[in-house]
Design an enzyme around this catalytic site. Structure first.
Site, PDB file in Angstrom:
ATOM      1  N   ASN A   7       1.112  -3.094  18.432  1.00  0.00           N
ATOM      2  CA  ASN A   7       2.108  -2.091  18.066  1.00  0.00           C
ATOM      3  C   ASN A   7       2.630  -1.513  19.380  1.00  0.00           C
ATOM      4  O   ASN A   7       1.965  -0.687  20.008  1.00  0.00           O
ATOM      5  CB  ASN A   7       1.450  -1.007  17.201  1.00  0.00           C
ATOM      6  CG  ASN A   7       2.443   0.000  16.666  1.00  0.00           C
ATOM      7  OD1 ASN A   7       3.619   0.006  17.062  1.00  0.00           O
ATOM      8  ND2 ASN A   7       1.988   0.869  15.793  1.00  0.00           N
ATOM      9  N   ARG A  91       3.968  -5.254  14.946  1.00  0.00           N
ATOM     10  CA  ARG A  91       4.653  -4.298  14.093  1.00  0.00           C
ATOM     11  C   ARG A  91       6.063  -4.125  14.656  1.00  0.00           C
ATOM     12  O   ARG A  91       6.232  -3.835  15.838  1.00  0.00           O
ATOM     13  CB  ARG A  91       3.922  -2.959  14.127  1.00  0.00           C
ATOM     14  CG  ARG A  91       4.622  -1.942  13.285  1.00  0.00           C
ATOM     15  CD  ARG A  91       3.931  -0.609  13.312  1.00  0.00           C
ATOM     16  NE  ARG A  91       4.584   0.254  12.336  1.00  0.00           N
ATOM     17  CZ  ARG A  91       4.335   1.543  12.242  1.00  0.00           C
ATOM     18  NH1 ARG A  91       3.467   2.116  13.040  1.00  0.00           N
ATOM     19  NH2 ARG A  91       4.958   2.267  11.342  1.00  0.00           N
ATOM     20  N   HIS A 208       2.561   8.108   1.152  1.00  0.00           N
ATOM     21  CA  HIS A 208       2.014   7.923   2.503  1.00  0.00           C
ATOM     22  C   HIS A 208       2.241   9.226   3.258  1.00  0.00           C
ATOM     23  O   HIS A 208       3.364   9.547   3.648  1.00  0.00           O
ATOM     24  CB  HIS A 208       2.727   6.747   3.190  1.00  0.00           C
ATOM     25  CG  HIS A 208       2.277   6.500   4.597  1.00  0.00           C
ATOM     26  ND1 HIS A 208       1.550   5.389   4.973  1.00  0.00           N
ATOM     27  CD2 HIS A 208       2.434   7.222   5.726  1.00  0.00           C
ATOM     28  CE1 HIS A 208       1.288   5.448   6.263  1.00  0.00           C
ATOM     29  NE2 HIS A 208       1.821   6.553   6.750  1.00  0.00           N
ATOM     30  N   ARG A 241       9.464  16.450  11.658  1.00  0.00           N
ATOM     31  CA  ARG A 241      10.797  16.061  11.162  1.00  0.00           C
ATOM     32  C   ARG A 241      11.199  16.943   9.989  1.00  0.00           C
ATOM     33  O   ARG A 241      10.377  17.267   9.138  1.00  0.00           O
ATOM     34  CB  ARG A 241      10.802  14.600  10.704  1.00  0.00           C
ATOM     35  CG  ARG A 241      10.564  13.599  11.800  1.00  0.00           C
ATOM     36  CD  ARG A 241      10.786  12.181  11.281  1.00  0.00           C
ATOM     37  NE  ARG A 241      10.313  11.203  12.223  1.00  0.00           N
ATOM     38  CZ  ARG A 241       9.359  10.300  11.967  1.00  0.00           C
ATOM     39  NH1 ARG A 241       8.799  10.239  10.771  1.00  0.00           N
ATOM     40  NH2 ARG A 241       8.983   9.450  12.895  1.00  0.00           N
ATOM     41  N   GLU A 384      -2.503  -0.742   7.900  1.00  0.00           N
ATOM     42  CA  GLU A 384      -1.310  -1.510   8.266  1.00  0.00           C
ATOM     43  C   GLU A 384      -1.655  -2.668   9.204  1.00  0.00           C
ATOM     44  O   GLU A 384      -1.082  -3.750   9.102  1.00  0.00           O
ATOM     45  CB  GLU A 384      -0.277  -0.577   8.909  1.00  0.00           C
ATOM     46  CG  GLU A 384       0.369   0.344   7.878  1.00  0.00           C
ATOM     47  CD  GLU A 384       0.903   1.645   8.451  1.00  0.00           C
ATOM     48  OE1 GLU A 384       0.091   2.493   8.862  1.00  0.00           O
ATOM     49  OE2 GLU A 384       2.125   1.809   8.473  1.00  0.00           O
TER      50      GLU A 384
HETATM   51  P1  ADP Z   1       0.615   8.907  11.873  1.00  0.00           P
HETATM   52  O1  ADP Z   1       0.064   7.507  11.722  1.00  0.00           O
HETATM   53  O2  ADP Z   1       1.885   9.153  11.128  1.00  0.00           O
HETATM   54  O3  ADP Z   1       0.601   9.459  13.258  1.00  0.00           O
HETATM   55  P2  ADP Z   1      -1.749   9.709  10.405  1.00  0.00           P
HETATM   56  O4  ADP Z   1      -1.614   8.924   9.162  1.00  0.00           O
HETATM   57  O5  ADP Z   1      -2.829   9.333  11.368  1.00  0.00           O
HETATM   58  O6  ADP Z   1      -0.373   9.881  11.121  1.00  0.00           O
HETATM   59  O7  ADP Z   1      -1.964  11.239   9.985  1.00  0.00           O
HETATM   60  C1  ADP Z   1      -2.057  12.261  10.938  1.00  0.00           C
HETATM   61  C2  ADP Z   1      -2.147  13.572  10.215  1.00  0.00           C
HETATM   62  O8  ADP Z   1      -3.293  13.530   9.357  1.00  0.00           O
HETATM   63  C3  ADP Z   1      -2.315  14.794  11.112  1.00  0.00           C
HETATM   64  O9  ADP Z   1      -1.394  15.795  10.768  1.00  0.00           O
HETATM   65  C4  ADP Z   1      -3.727  15.262  10.807  1.00  0.00           C
HETATM   66  O10 ADP Z   1      -3.831  16.638  10.865  1.00  0.00           O
HETATM   67  C5  ADP Z   1      -3.895  14.808   9.381  1.00  0.00           C
HETATM   68  N1  ADP Z   1      -5.306  14.776   9.038  1.00  0.00           N
HETATM   69  C6  ADP Z   1      -6.252  13.943   9.471  1.00  0.00           C
HETATM   70  N2  ADP Z   1      -7.442  14.315   8.948  1.00  0.00           N
HETATM   71  C7  ADP Z   1      -7.205  15.411   8.172  1.00  0.00           C
HETATM   72  C8  ADP Z   1      -7.982  16.268   7.347  1.00  0.00           C
HETATM   73  N3  ADP Z   1      -9.278  16.085   7.218  1.00  0.00           N
HETATM   74  N4  ADP Z   1      -7.367  17.284   6.713  1.00  0.00           N
HETATM   75  C9  ADP Z   1      -6.049  17.475   6.840  1.00  0.00           C
HETATM   76  N5  ADP Z   1      -5.259  16.721   7.573  1.00  0.00           N
HETATM   77  C10 ADP Z   1      -5.830  15.704   8.228  1.00  0.00           C
END
Ligand code: ADP
Length: 399
Positions: A7, A91, A208, A241, A384
Site C-alpha cells: 500500500n 492497493r 466501514h 473530513r 483488506e
Molecule cells: P483508517 O484505516 O481509516 O486509518 P481504522 O480503521 O484503523 O482507520 O480506524 C481508526 C479509528 O478507530 C480511530 O479513530 C480510532 O480511535 C478508532 N478506534 C480504534 N480502537 C478503538 C476503540 N477501542 N474505541 C473507539 N475507537 C477506536
C-alpha cells in the site's frame, strides 16, 4: 504462494508478506519519509519483536529493496531469497469506471491508472509509484492491482449520477465512485458465510467506520449504493473530513474568511473538519469518548452527529434495497466501539434492527442481534490486505 501486499503512499509504503496456503502473515512493516529527510523503516517478522531503523530512502524502490533485504537476511529474515515471493498485490485507490475487479498489471493497466490520476490526485500517483518501484526492485514479478473503487462499479446510474450539467460526466467522468470497496466486498461476503446463506440471498448494509468511514448497500452480493463519492469526502462526517454539506457553504466561508484558493478550502474540508472540528478536541474516537465521559458537550455533539448520520444511511439503504437482512459493522471504530454501534441503531427497532447489549460488548466476529431482532447485526473485522493477497493469488494462478 507467497504474496507481498503493498500500500504505497506519497512518502510511505506499507507492506505485508502472506503465505496464502497457511493464511499466515510472515512479516509486515512500514517505510516512512521516503524521498524526504528522516527516513525510517519498521519491520515485524511474525512472532518476533519489531525491528526499527533510520534508513534514508530516495525512492520507493529504495524502500522495497531495503524491505527485501530485511525479509531475506539476518535475524529479521522470514524467507531465504526474493525468488520465494510469487507475486505482488497493490492497493490502488481509484480505478474510475475502467476497473470493476482486480487485474494483472500490464502496460495498459498502468496507463489506465495514470488516466485516473485526475480522479485520485493524491493516491493514484503514489500507487503507481509503488508498482514501478516493485518493477525496478523485483524485476518482472507478476503484479496485481486491487482498486478501492472496483466493488462499487455495479451501482446503477441513478445511484451514481450527480444532478449537475451532464456534460461534466461526459467530459470529466464526474460521478459517484465510492471507496473502501475491498472492505465492503470482504465483510459482506463474510456476513453471508457467517449466516450460512448465499450472497445472492441477502440485502446487507455494511458500515466501514474508521478514520475514513463509508457505508454500502449490498444487494445479492453486489454494491447498489455507497456513501463516498467522486472522492472520499462525501458521506458521513469522518475523523477530519466533513462528509455531506450544502456546496454553497464553500462560497460563503471563502468570501467571509478571505480564502481565495479553492484547494485551501478543500484542505479544510478534508483535514480540518469532521468530528475533529465538531469536538474541537480530536479526530480519534477514543479521545472523543474519554472527553464525552468527562462532560465535554462538543465531544458529545461530534459523536451524536456521527451516529445520527450512520443511522440515516442504514435507513436510506434499506429503502434503496426494499429491505435489509443484515447490518455489518467493521474497521477501527466499527469493530472496537460497542457504544457507536449501539447509538447508531437506537431507534431502528421499527425496522427490526435491535441489538443485544451483552453480545455487543464482546470482540471479534460476533452476532450482536437481540433475541427479538429481525435483522441480523454482525461485527466482522475487515482485512483488506488479505483480500488483496487472495485476488493476487487467484489472478496469478490463472496465468
Ligand atoms: P483508517 O484505516 O481509516 O486509518 P481504522 O480503521 O484503523 O482507520 O480506524 C481508526 C479509528 O478507530 C480511530 O479513530 C480510532 O480511535 C478508532 N478506534 C480504534 N480502537 C478503538 C476503540 N477501542 N474505541 C473507539 N475507537 C477506536
Amino acid at each position: 504462494m507467497k504474496i507481498l501486499v503493498i500500500n504505497a503512499g506519497s512518502s510511505s509504503l506499507k507492506y505485508q508478506l502472506f503465505n496464502t496456503e497457511s493464511g499466515a502473515i510472515l512479516a509486515k512493516g512500514l517505510c516512512e519519509r521516503i524521498g524526504i529527510p528522516g527516513g525510517h523503516v519498521k519491520h515485524t517478522p511474525a512472532g518476533k519483536d519489531t525491528y526499527e531503523e533510520d534508513f534514508a530512502m530516495e525512492s520507493h524502490a529504495d524502500g522495497i529493496r531495503r524491505v527485501i533485504e530485511l525479509m531475506t537476511t539476518g535475524s529479521t529474515a522470514v524467507i531465504s531469497s526474493m525468488s520465494e515471493i510469487d507475486a505482488v498485490g497493490h492497493r490502488v485507490l481509484h480505478g474510475g469506471a475502467e476497473f470493476s475487479g482486480s487485474v494483472l498489471v500490464t502496460p495498459e493497466v498502468k496507463d489506465a491508472i495514470k488516466r485516473c490520476i485526475p480522479l485520485g490526485p493524491l493516491h493514484n500517483p503514489a500507487n503507481l509509484t509503488g508498482i514501478l518501484a516493485c518493477e525496478e526492485a523485483m524485476g518482472d514479478i507478476p503484479q496485481v492491482a486491487v482498486f478501492d473503487t472496483a466493488f462499487h462499479q455495479t451501482m446503477p446510474d441513478y445511484a451514481f449520477m450527480y444532478a449537475i450539467p451532464y456534460e461534466y460526466y461526459e467530459k470529466y467522468a464526474i460521478r459517484k465512485y465510492g471507496f473502501h470497496g475491498t472492505s465492503h466486498r470482504y465483510v459482506s461476503a463474510k456476513a453471508a458465510e457467517f449466516l450460512g446463506k448465499k450472497p445472492e440471498e441477502l440485502k446487507v448494509v455494511t458500515c466501514h467506520l474508521g478514520n475514513g468511514s463509508s457505508i454500502c448497500a449490498v444487494d445479492g452480493g453486489k454494491c447498489v449504493d455507497t456513501s463516498m463519492g467522486l472522492t472520499p469526502l462525501e458521506g458521513l462526517p469522518m475523523g477530519t473530513r466533513s462528509g455531506n454539506l450544502d456546496p454553497a457553504v464553500l462560497e460563503f466561508v471563502m468570501k467571509n474568511e478571505g480564502i481565495t484558493d479553492i484547494s485551501e478550502m478543500l484542505t479544510i474540508l478534508n483535514k480540518k473538519s469532521g468530528v475533529l472540528a465538531l469536538s474541537g478536541i480530536s479526530s480519534d474516537f477514543r479521545d472523543l469518548f474519554a472527553a464525552r465521559d468527562q462532560g465535554s458537550e462538543r465531544a458529545k455533539l461530534a459523536l451524536d452527529c456521527f451516529t445520527y448520520s450512520i443511522k440515516k444511511y442504514i435507513g436510506s439503504y434499506a429503502a434503496a434495497m426494499g429491505g435489509v437482512d443484515c447490518v455489518v459493522f467493521t474497521a477501527g471504530v466499527g469493530e472496537n466501539n460497542a457504544s457507536i454501534r449501539s447509538d447508531a441503531v437506537k431507534g431502528l427497532e421499527f425496522m427490526g434492527i435491535k441489538i443485544d447489549e451483552a453480545k455487543n460488548n464482546t470482540r471479534g466476529t460476533v452476532d450482536i442481534t437481540a433475541a427479538d431482532g429481525k435483522v441480523k447485526v454482525l461485527v466482522i473485522p475487515t482485512d483488506e490486505e488479505f483480500v488483496i493477497a487472495s485476488d493476487t493469488e487467484e489472478i496469478v494462478k490463472a496465468l
